[in-house]
Design a protein around this motif. Structure first.
Motif, PDB file in Angstrom:
ATOM      1  N   VAL A 198       0.838  -1.202   0.000  1.00 13.14           N
ATOM      2  CA  VAL A 198       0.000   0.000   0.000  1.00 13.14           C
ATOM      3  C   VAL A 198       0.875   1.255   0.000  1.00 13.14           C
ATOM      4  O   VAL A 198       0.585   2.229  -0.703  1.00 13.14           O
ATOM      5  N   ALA A 199       1.965   1.240   0.763  1.00 10.90           N
ATOM      6  CA  ALA A 199       2.898   2.372   0.749  1.00 10.90           C
ATOM      7  C   ALA A 199       3.491   2.564  -0.645  1.00 10.90           C
ATOM      8  O   ALA A 199       3.672   3.700  -1.110  1.00 10.90           O
ATOM      9  N   PHE A 200       3.788   1.459  -1.309  1.00 11.40           N
ATOM     10  CA  PHE A 200       4.312   1.539  -2.677  1.00 11.40           C
ATOM     11  C   PHE A 200       3.295   2.175  -3.615  1.00 11.40           C
ATOM     12  O   PHE A 200       3.641   3.011  -4.464  1.00 11.40           O
ATOM     13  N   LYS A 201       2.019   1.813  -3.472  1.00 13.74           N
ATOM     14  CA  LYS A 201       0.987   2.401  -4.326  1.00 13.74           C
ATOM     15  C   LYS A 201       0.845   3.893  -4.060  1.00 13.74           C
ATOM     16  O   LYS A 201       0.575   4.673  -4.981  1.00 13.74           O
ATOM     17  N   LEU A 202       1.051   4.320  -2.811  1.00 13.37           N
ATOM     18  CA  LEU A 202       1.033   5.746  -2.502  1.00 13.37           C
ATOM     19  C   LEU A 202       2.168   6.461  -3.214  1.00 13.37           C
ATOM     20  O   LEU A 202       1.981   7.545  -3.795  1.00 13.37           O
ATOM     21  N   VAL A 203       3.353   5.887  -3.191  1.00 12.96           N
ATOM     22  CA  VAL A 203       4.497   6.471  -3.898  1.00 12.96           C
ATOM     23  C   VAL A 203       4.206   6.568  -5.392  1.00 12.96           C
ATOM     24  O   VAL A 203       4.503   7.581  -6.044  1.00 12.96           O
ATOM     25  N   CYS A 204       3.619   5.517  -5.947  1.00 10.13           N
ATOM     26  CA  CYS A 204       3.280   5.538  -7.374  1.00 10.13           C
ATOM     27  C   CYS A 204       2.293   6.656  -7.677  1.00 10.13           C
ATOM     28  O   CYS A 204       2.419   7.362  -8.697  1.00 10.13           O
ATOM     29  N   ALA A 205       1.300   6.825  -6.799  1.00 13.65           N
ATOM     30  CA  ALA A 205       0.312   7.886  -7.006  1.00 13.65           C
ATOM     31  C   ALA A 205       0.962   9.263  -6.913  1.00 13.65           C
ATOM     32  O   ALA A 205       0.656  10.166  -7.702  1.00 13.65           O
ATOM     33  N   LEU A 206       1.866   9.446  -5.966  1.00 13.33           N
ATOM     34  CA  LEU A 206       2.564  10.731  -5.828  1.00 13.33           C
ATOM     35  C   LEU A 206       3.423  11.026  -7.053  1.00 13.33           C
ATOM     36  O   LEU A 206       3.568  12.189  -7.461  1.00 13.33           O
ATOM     37  N   GLU A 207       3.965   9.980  -7.644  1.00 19.99           N
ATOM     38  CA  GLU A 207       4.863  10.152  -8.778  1.00 19.99           C
ATOM     39  C   GLU A 207       4.104  10.160 -10.112  1.00 19.99           C
ATOM     40  O   GLU A 207       4.689  10.471 -11.149  1.00 19.99           O
ATOM     41  N   GLY A 208       2.815   9.800 -10.087  1.00 21.60           N
ATOM     42  CA  GLY A 208       2.059   9.710 -11.326  1.00 21.60           C
ATOM     43  C   GLY A 208       2.462   8.524 -12.174  1.00 21.60           C
ATOM     44  O   GLY A 208       2.431   8.573 -13.405  1.00 21.60           O
ATOM     45  N   ASP A 209       2.839   7.425 -11.498  1.00 21.07           N
ATOM     46  CA  ASP A 209       3.338   6.230 -12.179  1.00 21.07           C
ATOM     47  C   ASP A 209       2.405   5.068 -11.883  1.00 21.07           C
ATOM     48  O   ASP A 209       1.858   4.959 -10.786  1.00 21.07           O
ATOM     49  N   ASN A 210       2.233   4.168 -12.839  1.00 17.74           N
ATOM     50  CA  ASN A 210       1.382   3.010 -12.588  1.00 17.74           C
ATOM     51  C   ASN A 210       2.085   1.933 -11.773  1.00 17.74           C
ATOM     52  O   ASN A 210       1.461   0.990 -11.302  1.00 17.74           O
ATOM     53  N   GLY A 211       3.396   2.058 -11.631  1.00 17.26           N
ATOM     54  CA  GLY A 211       4.159   1.105 -10.835  1.00 17.26           C
ATOM     55  C   GLY A 211       5.412   0.608 -11.503  1.00 17.26           C
ATOM     56  O   GLY A 211       6.364   0.200 -10.829  1.00 17.26           O
ATOM     57  N   THR A 212       5.458   0.642 -12.802  1.00 16.93           N
ATOM     58  CA  THR A 212       6.595   0.070 -13.523  1.00 16.93           C
ATOM     59  C   THR A 212       7.891   0.805 -13.221  1.00 16.93           C
ATOM     60  O   THR A 212       8.934   0.178 -12.949  1.00 16.93           O
ATOM     61  N   GLU A 213       7.859   2.141 -13.249  1.00 20.25           N
ATOM     62  CA  GLU A 213       9.076   2.917 -12.997  1.00 20.25           C
ATOM     63  C   GLU A 213       9.487   2.840 -11.531  1.00 20.25           C
ATOM     64  O   GLU A 213      10.661   2.628 -11.212  1.00 20.25           O
ATOM     65  N   MET A 214       8.522   3.013 -10.623  1.00 25.78           N
ATOM     66  CA  MET A 214       8.841   2.990  -9.200  1.00 25.78           C
ATOM     67  C   MET A 214       9.319   1.614  -8.735  1.00 25.78           C
ATOM     68  O   MET A 214      10.092   1.506  -7.780  1.00 25.78           O
ATOM     69  N   ALA A 215       8.880   0.559  -9.424  1.00 27.66           N
ATOM     70  CA  ALA A 215       9.347  -0.783  -9.062  1.00 27.66           C
ATOM     71  C   ALA A 215      10.846  -0.917  -9.254  1.00 27.66           C
ATOM     72  O   ALA A 215      11.510  -1.666  -8.522  1.00 27.66           O
ATOM     73  N   ASP A 216      11.400  -0.207 -10.221  1.00 27.51           N
ATOM     74  CA  ASP A 216      12.846  -0.254 -10.424  1.00 27.51           C
ATOM     75  C   ASP A 216      13.595   0.246  -9.195  1.00 27.51           C
ATOM     76  O   ASP A 216      14.713  -0.183  -8.913  1.00 27.51           O
ATOM     77  N   TYR A 217      12.994   1.176  -8.464  1.00 23.24           N
ATOM     78  CA  TYR A 217      13.645   1.752  -7.288  1.00 23.24           C
ATOM     79  C   TYR A 217      13.303   1.014  -5.995  1.00 23.24           C
ATOM     80  O   TYR A 217      14.138   0.925  -5.085  1.00 23.24           O
ATOM     81  N   TYR A 218      12.070   0.502  -5.899  1.00 24.53           N
ATOM     82  CA  TYR A 218      11.592   0.062  -4.587  1.00 24.53           C
ATOM     83  C   TYR A 218      11.076  -1.377  -4.525  1.00 24.53           C
ATOM     84  O   TYR A 218      10.660  -1.829  -3.456  1.00 24.53           O
ATOM     85  N   ALA A 219      11.107  -2.109  -5.632  1.00 22.04           N
ATOM     86  CA  ALA A 219      10.527  -3.463  -5.606  1.00 22.04           C
ATOM     87  C   ALA A 219      11.249  -4.380  -4.623  1.00 22.04           C
ATOM     88  O   ALA A 219      10.643  -5.304  -4.065  1.00 22.04           O
ATOM     89  N   HIS A 220      12.561  -4.151  -4.398  1.00 23.85           N
ATOM     90  CA  HIS A 220      13.283  -5.007  -3.448  1.00 23.85           C
ATOM     91  C   HIS A 220      12.733  -4.860  -2.038  1.00 23.85           C
ATOM     92  O   HIS A 220      12.644  -5.838  -1.288  1.00 23.85           O
ATOM     93  N   LEU A 221      12.335  -3.644  -1.657  1.00 25.10           N
ATOM     94  CA  LEU A 221      11.739  -3.428  -0.338  1.00 25.10           C
ATOM     95  C   LEU A 221      10.339  -4.024  -0.273  1.00 25.10           C
ATOM     96  O   LEU A 221       9.953  -4.621   0.736  1.00 25.10           O
ATOM     97  N   VAL A 222       9.582  -3.857  -1.356  1.00 26.02           N
ATOM     98  CA  VAL A 222       8.231  -4.409  -1.383  1.00 26.02           C
ATOM     99  C   VAL A 222       8.287  -5.936  -1.286  1.00 26.02           C
ATOM    100  O   VAL A 222       7.497  -6.550  -0.563  1.00 26.02           O
ATOM    101  N   ALA A 223       9.222  -6.546  -1.997  1.00 28.60           N
ATOM    102  CA  ALA A 223       9.343  -8.002  -1.954  1.00 28.60           C
ATOM    103  C   ALA A 223       9.684  -8.483  -0.553  1.00 28.60           C
ATOM    104  O   ALA A 223       9.098  -9.462  -0.057  1.00 28.60           O
ATOM    105  N   LEU A 224      10.607  -7.828   0.114  1.00 30.19           N
ATOM    106  CA  LEU A 224      11.016  -8.227   1.462  1.00 30.19           C
ATOM    107  C   LEU A 224       9.840  -8.162   2.434  1.00 30.19           C
ATOM    108  O   LEU A 224       9.562  -9.118   3.170  1.00 30.19           O
TER     109      LEU A 224
END
Length: 686
Positions: A198-224
């Motif tokens: 949910v925190a990741f989706k908030l970051v995506c919304a703040l950045e105007g991204d559907n998730g693909t770009e932000m996943a490059d930066y934060y997917a390792h934290l989301v996976a953990l």
């Protein structure tokens, strides 16, 4: 033999064949998908290859959350990310803080102390943040139930944005925004995100991204955090974990690399199981043993030397956690041993003084795994009890705890686990309420089971077939590592390994051979011999040895070929009813009654073997063709009554011969007298 039952998932061979053909899968992978309820190629394809993220702005209140956070950034207001002390909460905190720092926000974070503050927002923390001129609190992995605390924040001029993934209460808190995919009015198409998701989706919304770009930066934290929080690994969670595992080796942050090195794990090609059992426990150790800030600082550090120091500290806390866990486990076992009748209750309940709040949940889980019963542990301090509970499938622990809700000051959880607190004076009433709930809703308790995906011939346990199973990864909650059964295999070899703590078995079938590891199975406690025919439940995978792939097989259970355990478990449940003093019919007492010949046969076997270390299930099928396990337990009780048999030190069901010189008249047995007396009636309370 394992005390769990076997349950073969239903599967349509025609469907498995169609999936294999249409998706170009091996028969083994297709069989697993068919067994797990994927009814056609489209559903299987969607599961295996999730293609896209959902629009984060679909979440209820997400526009309001984005607007308030952006305004705080523009005005330079101090924002505090308020997290939780577990791995999910820590990763969510690190993710959001990292993003907001990069966005130029005036940012801090706050993680409550498990012991002095407990879970979630609390008024003293809110007051402290307000005194430090915080104007916006953004919660992650908590806040959905904090109505009073958020109202208090509002009174101090502090706005709150809630991001959470727990089940909302009937009335939501009065926050600027309440972002939770579990809200009944939330149209977001996937509700099973972890708090970090949910925190990741908030970051995506703040950045105007559907998730693909932000996943490059934060997917390792989301996976953990997602793996650690045991949410279903499907749809968006599966996609995020896939991307996160692939990016862990090159995420650029030294924290995870340092922690992985201490855990003996390579981030290159890391698997979800290594995260779950190697990284997540070390992250969680911070909040269990000290404060979670150590773990958050590790994830946020960009200094290699500092990261190594923090990782070393976490590793040390994890070792301390394991030591404390062993101590509390031993004390809980001792507590149960003092009143053995507790072991026959439907729910095991134990308590002690000064047991660590942060560890009793793990110990409760270990006791549940050992006794295969729901377990509740409570620790008392200053007249207050804090409890943690774990349950088996089919018994809802949160419903059981809720049945005593009027006795509790706080509680929450889900079917598999729950936590609560109460005044110590309510303990006995609470225990009685739990046991009454169990008796009312489960006259016969559910049996823990090993879920079998498919019965296969040994010829399918080969490299080409197992390599195809990687398409099913990552494994985790609701996508467990596949389990296969091999029927009527012959034991060709039995070899001790690990100094006699484990076994290696060679199974043979149709000219094929398979070497299997059987962990925590000693030679003395293994009841089978070379040449005997068995069924085996296995986990199969590929391992790399000296640079080359090879088949790795881990045995979960072995049983005599063709044996159905259902009769054994039903008979054991009957025996436990008798030990609890519940009403039995004369016929049921007759099933438990061990006659003179039965007792003599058991005693002769015990005299011959001196020690029987393989447990009652395995002893029963060898001496009782009727598989009346309850009768065997009653017979052992009679032998113990006269000191003809004794339990081996260390607990469990292992036996040794008792006083061989003593002459006894078994008809003097109080146990036999009680059973014989009941044989005369139709239905009586024992």
């Amino acid at each position: 033999m394992n005390n769990k039952g076997w349950h073969l998932r239903r599967s349509d061979p025609a469907l498995a064949s169609a999936l294999a053909e249409q998706l170009n899968l091996s028969p083994l992978a297709a069989a697993v998908l068919a067994a797990r309820g994927l009814q056609d190629a489209a559903a299987a394809r969607d599961f295996l290859y999730p293609r896209q993220f959902h629009d984060p702005m679909q979440m209820r209140d997400m526009p309001q959350a984005v607007e308030r956070i952006r305004r705080a950034i523009e005005l330079g207001e101090l924002i505090t990310v308020y997290g939780d002390y577990d791995c999910d909460g820590v990763t969510a905190t690190a993710l959001l803080v990292s993003y907001l720092q990069s966005a130029g926000a005036n940012i801090s974070y706050y993680l409550p102390d498990r012991y002095t503050e407990g879970y979630g927002l609390n008024k003293p923390a809110v007051k402290l943040l307000a005194e430090h001129e915080v104007r916006l609190i953004v919660t992650v992995d908590n806040g959905i139930s904090a109505r009073e605390e958020i109202a208090y924040a509002n009174s101090l001029g502090v706005d709150v944005v809630v991001t959470d993934h727990h089940t909302p209460p009937p009335v939501l808190p009065d926050a600027v925004a309440v972002v939770d995919p579990h809200r009944q009015d939330c149209p977001y198409p996937f509700e099973h995100l972890a708090g970090v998701g949910v925190a990741f989706k908030l970051v995506c919304a703040l950045e105007g991204d559907n998730g693909t770009e932000m996943a490059d930066y934060y997917a390792h934290l989301v996976a953990l955090g997602t793996i650690a929080d045991l949410v279903p690994l499907k749809e968006e969670n599966r996609l995020l974990v896939q991307m996160g595992l692939a990016r862990m080796a090159d995420n650029g942050a030294p924290g995870l690399e340092s922690l992985a090195q201490l855990a003996g794990i390579s981030l290159e090609g890391i698997a979800s199981e290594q995260v779950a059992f190697g990284l997540a426990p070390r992250m969680n150790a911070a909040g269990r043993m000290e404060t979670a800030e150590v773990a958050a600082d590790l994830l946020l550090s960009d200094d290699e030397e500092e990261a190594q120091r923090l990782a070393g500290h976490l590793d040390g806390l994890n070792r301390l956690r394991r030591q404390l866990e062993e101590e509390i486990f031993a004390q809980a076992e001792q507590f149960l041993a003092q009143e053995p009748e507790r072991l026959f209750h439907r729910v095991l309940i134990a308590w002690g003084e000064g047991w660590s709040h942060g560890v009793i949940g793990i110990v409760s889980a270990k006791l549940m795994q050992k006794y295969l019963k729901p377990c509740i542990l409570m620790t008392e301090e200053d007249g207050q009890l804090v409890g943690s509970a774990r349950s088996i499938p089919g018994f809802s622990m949160v419903e059981a705890v809720a049945s005593a809700g009027d006795l509790l000051t706080k509680f929450g959880g889900h079917p598999a686990a729950a936590g609560f607190s109460m005044k110590a004076e309510n303990r006995e009433a609470f225990c009685q309420r739990i046991l009454s709930y169990a008796a009312e809703h489960h006259p016969v308790m559910p049996v823990s089971e090993i879920l079998i995906d498919a019965v296969i011939p040994l010829e399918l346990a080969e490299l080409s077939q197992l390599a195809s199973l990687t398409v099913l990864e990552p494994f985790g909650c609701e996508n467990e590592t596949p389990v296969f059964a091999v029927s009527r295999a012959v034991i060709g070899e039995i070899t001790p390994m690990g100094g006699g703590k484990h076994l290696r078995l060679r199974l043979e079938q149709g000219g094929r051979r398979l070497s299997c590891a059987y962990f925590f199975q000693t030679p003395e406690a293994f009841p089978y011999r070379v040449g005997e025919e068995v069924d085996a439940a296995l986990e199969l995978s590929l391992q790399t040895y000296q640079g080359a792939p090879r088949v790795s097989a881990r045995i979960l259970d072995v049983r005599p070929a063709g044996l159905d355990k259902a009769k054994l478990f039903e008979s054991r449940a009957l025996y436990e009813r008798w030990r609890r003093g519940e009403s039995l019919t004369a016929e049921e007492c007759g099933r438990l009654y061990p006659g003179r010949e039965y007792l003599a046969a058991l005693y002769r076997r015990l005299r011959r073997e001196k020690k029987i270390q393989y447990g009652m299930l395995d002893l029963c099928w060898r001496i009782d063709p009727q598989l009346e396990l309850g009768r065997l337990y009653a017979a052992v009780d009679v032998l113990k009554e006269f000191d003809l048999a004794r339990s081996l030190p260390g607990g469990g069901e292992a036996l040794e011969i008792g006083d061989t010189q003593r002459k006894v008249n078994l008809q003097d047995s109080r146990i036999l007298s009680r059973l014989k007396e009941r044989l005369k009636g139709d239905s009586v309370a024992v």
